[in-house]
Design a protein around this motif. Sequence first.
Motif, PDB file in Angstrom:
ATOM      1  N   LEU A   4       0.704  -1.154  -0.132  1.00 40.96           N
ATOM      2  CA  LEU A   4      -0.112   0.120   0.057  1.00 40.96           C
ATOM      3  C   LEU A   4       0.986   1.341  -0.015  1.00 40.96           C
ATOM      4  O   LEU A   4       1.830   1.304   0.710  1.00 40.96           O
ATOM      5  N   VAL A   5       0.566   2.197  -0.836  1.00 40.13           N
ATOM      6  CA  VAL A   5       1.141   3.537  -0.929  1.00 40.13           C
ATOM      7  C   VAL A   5       0.150   4.570  -0.974  1.00 40.13           C
ATOM      8  O   VAL A   5      -0.731   4.694  -1.706  1.00 40.13           O
ATOM      9  N   GLU A   6       0.515   5.501   0.256  1.00 38.08           N
ATOM     10  CA  GLU A   6      -0.402   6.818   0.262  1.00 38.08           C
ATOM     11  C   GLU A   6       0.194   7.962  -0.454  1.00 38.08           C
ATOM     12  O   GLU A   6       1.454   7.902  -0.609  1.00 38.08           O
ATOM     13  N   SER A   7      -0.585   8.793  -0.970  1.00 38.17           N
ATOM     14  CA  SER A   7      -0.204  10.005  -1.508  1.00 38.17           C
ATOM     15  C   SER A   7      -1.118  10.869  -1.141  1.00 38.17           C
ATOM     16  O   SER A   7      -2.419  10.722  -0.812  1.00 38.17           O
ATOM     17  N   GLY A   8      -0.884  12.253  -1.624  1.00 34.11           N
ATOM     18  CA  GLY A   8      -2.007  13.393  -1.561  1.00 34.11           C
ATOM     19  C   GLY A   8      -1.855  14.214  -0.156  1.00 34.11           C
ATOM     20  O   GLY A   8      -2.580  15.097  -0.097  1.00 34.11           O
ATOM     21  N   GLY A   9      -0.910  13.789   0.380  1.00 37.10           N
ATOM     22  CA  GLY A   9      -0.924  14.603   1.726  1.00 37.10           C
ATOM     23  C   GLY A   9      -0.393  15.923   1.564  1.00 37.10           C
ATOM     24  O   GLY A   9       0.263  16.129   0.219  1.00 37.10           O
ATOM     25  N   GLY A  10      -0.293  16.993   2.439  1.00 34.40           N
ATOM     26  CA  GLY A  10       0.141  18.332   2.385  1.00 34.40           C
ATOM     27  C   GLY A  10      -0.173  19.135   3.268  1.00 34.40           C
ATOM     28  O   GLY A  10      -0.529  18.788   4.411  1.00 34.40           O
ATOM     29  N   LEU A  11       0.092  20.520   3.027  1.00 32.68           N
ATOM     30  CA  LEU A  11      -0.195  21.487   3.904  1.00 32.68           C
ATOM     31  C   LEU A  11      -1.441  22.374   3.594  1.00 32.68           C
ATOM     32  O   LEU A  11      -1.635  22.637   2.408  1.00 32.68           O
ATOM     33  N   VAL A  12      -2.442  22.382   4.484  1.00 31.07           N
ATOM     34  CA  VAL A  12      -3.633  23.109   3.791  1.00 31.07           C
ATOM     35  C   VAL A  12      -4.143  23.953   5.126  1.00 31.07           C
ATOM     36  O   VAL A  12      -3.976  23.721   6.125  1.00 31.07           O
ATOM     37  N   GLN A  13      -4.863  25.092   5.136  1.00 31.59           N
ATOM     38  CA  GLN A  13      -5.416  25.813   5.883  1.00 31.59           C
ATOM     39  C   GLN A  13      -6.460  25.363   6.458  1.00 31.59           C
ATOM     40  O   GLN A  13      -7.372  24.732   5.817  1.00 31.59           O
ATOM     41  N   ALA A  14      -6.758  25.624   7.688  1.00 33.07           N
ATOM     42  CA  ALA A  14      -8.041  25.260   8.549  1.00 33.07           C
ATOM     43  C   ALA A  14      -9.292  25.450   7.597  1.00 33.07           C
ATOM     44  O   ALA A  14      -9.175  26.791   7.139  1.00 33.07           O
ATOM     45  N   GLY A  15     -10.154  24.477   7.609  1.00 34.22           N
ATOM     46  CA  GLY A  15     -11.401  25.030   6.921  1.00 34.22           C
ATOM     47  C   GLY A  15     -11.202  24.476   5.571  1.00 34.22           C
ATOM     48  O   GLY A  15     -12.157  24.362   4.481  1.00 34.22           O
ATOM     49  N   GLY A  16     -10.084  24.159   5.056  1.00 31.54           N
ATOM     50  CA  GLY A  16      -9.618  23.648   3.720  1.00 31.54           C
ATOM     51  C   GLY A  16      -9.916  22.370   3.456  1.00 31.54           C
ATOM     52  O   GLY A  16     -10.547  21.513   4.328  1.00 31.54           O
ATOM     53  N   SER A  17      -9.651  21.702   2.327  1.00 29.85           N
ATOM     54  CA  SER A  17     -10.071  20.194   1.716  1.00 29.85           C
ATOM     55  C   SER A  17      -8.949  19.679   1.245  1.00 29.85           C
ATOM     56  O   SER A  17      -7.985  20.484   0.613  1.00 29.85           O
ATOM     57  N   LEU A  18      -8.564  18.372   1.470  1.00 31.15           N
ATOM     58  CA  LEU A  18      -7.412  17.491   1.172  1.00 31.15           C
ATOM     59  C   LEU A  18      -8.049  16.212   0.709  1.00 31.15           C
ATOM     60  O   LEU A  18      -9.018  15.566   1.412  1.00 31.15           O
ATOM     61  N   ARG A  19      -7.596  15.445  -0.445  1.00 28.51           N
ATOM     62  CA  ARG A  19      -7.769  14.046  -0.593  1.00 28.51           C
ATOM     63  C   ARG A  19      -6.727  13.343  -0.644  1.00 28.51           C
ATOM     64  O   ARG A  19      -5.625  13.581  -1.135  1.00 28.51           O
ATOM     65  N   VAL A  20      -6.695  12.316   0.247  1.00 28.42           N
ATOM     66  CA  VAL A  20      -5.330  11.280   0.244  1.00 28.42           C
ATOM     67  C   VAL A  20      -5.854  10.168  -0.495  1.00 28.42           C
ATOM     68  O   VAL A  20      -7.005   9.463  -0.421  1.00 28.42           O
ATOM     69  N   SER A  21      -4.994   9.291  -1.030  1.00 24.02           N
ATOM     70  CA  SER A  21      -5.140   8.179  -1.719  1.00 24.02           C
ATOM     71  C   SER A  21      -4.237   7.156  -1.295  1.00 24.02           C
ATOM     72  O   SER A  21      -3.209   7.312  -0.633  1.00 24.02           O
ATOM     73  N   CYS A  22      -4.965   6.122  -1.588  1.00 19.99           N
ATOM     74  CA  CYS A  22      -4.055   4.804  -0.971  1.00 19.99           C
ATOM     75  C   CYS A  22      -3.953   3.686  -2.345  1.00 19.99           C
ATOM     76  O   CYS A  22      -5.061   3.092  -2.719  1.00 19.99           O
ATOM     77  N   ALA A  23      -2.740   3.434  -3.088  1.00 20.83           N
ATOM     78  CA  ALA A  23      -2.822   2.531  -4.052  1.00 20.83           C
ATOM     79  C   ALA A  23      -2.265   1.493  -3.574  1.00 20.83           C
ATOM     80  O   ALA A  23      -1.490   1.366  -2.863  1.00 20.83           O
ATOM     81  N   ALA A  24      -2.931   0.399  -4.164  1.00 22.89           N
ATOM     82  CA  ALA A  24      -2.250  -1.043  -3.800  1.00 22.89           C
ATOM     83  C   ALA A  24      -1.703  -1.513  -5.108  1.00 22.89           C
ATOM     84  O   ALA A  24      -2.237  -1.555  -5.812  1.00 22.89           O
ATOM     85  N   SER A  25      -0.664  -2.470  -4.794  1.00 16.23           N
ATOM     86  CA  SER A  25       0.025  -3.183  -5.648  1.00 16.23           C
ATOM     87  C   SER A  25       0.268  -4.592  -5.252  1.00 16.23           C
ATOM     88  O   SER A  25       0.123  -4.918  -4.162  1.00 16.23           O
ATOM     89  N   GLY A  26       0.373  -5.567  -5.925  1.00 13.46           N
ATOM     90  CA  GLY A  26       0.982  -7.180  -5.693  1.00 13.46           C
ATOM     91  C   GLY A  26      -0.424  -7.697  -5.286  1.00 13.46           C
ATOM     92  O   GLY A  26      -0.502  -8.859  -4.832  1.00 13.46           O
ATOM     93  N   GLY A  27      -1.481  -7.099  -5.726  1.00 14.60           N
ATOM     94  CA  GLY A  27      -2.966  -7.913  -5.541  1.00 14.60           C
ATOM     95  C   GLY A  27      -3.797  -6.989  -5.824  1.00 14.60           C
ATOM     96  O   GLY A  27      -3.858  -5.776  -5.722  1.00 14.60           O
TER      97      GLY A  27
END
Length: 127
Positions: A4-27
């Motif tokens: 499993l590999v996560e991505s999409g994190g970062g810095l965001v201001q309070a009240g904002g939005s962010l989407r993080v993803s988790c991609a799977a490999s090997g199955g």
Amino acid sequence: QVQLVESGGGLVQAGGSLRVSCAASGGTLGSYAMGWFRQAPGNEREFVAAISWSGGSTYYTDSVKGRFTISRDNAKNTVYLQMNSLKLEDTAVYYCAATRTLDYRRTYYRADEYSYWGQGTQVTVSS
């Protein structure tokens, strides 16, 4: 074995939005229930959200209900966590986790129920 590999994190201001993803490999994720956990400095890892392998059942910790949405695309082997109305206290490293299950409806909220973990992605909410 699933990786499993996560991505999409970062810095965001309070009240904002962010989407993080988790991609799977090997199955394929098609028979895995998935979850998101987070860990802030000095704190234990805590459950955030979970989704059944069919995608039909979801479960959230109270502090994120109405703000976060977990979803999955089994064709893309990816799980998402959409985070809206972010608060300072949402700052943490976010981890995705997977557990193989025969029950397409079941969700899991305990960390020890998960067999596979990603490395995490940092989400920082600033004021």
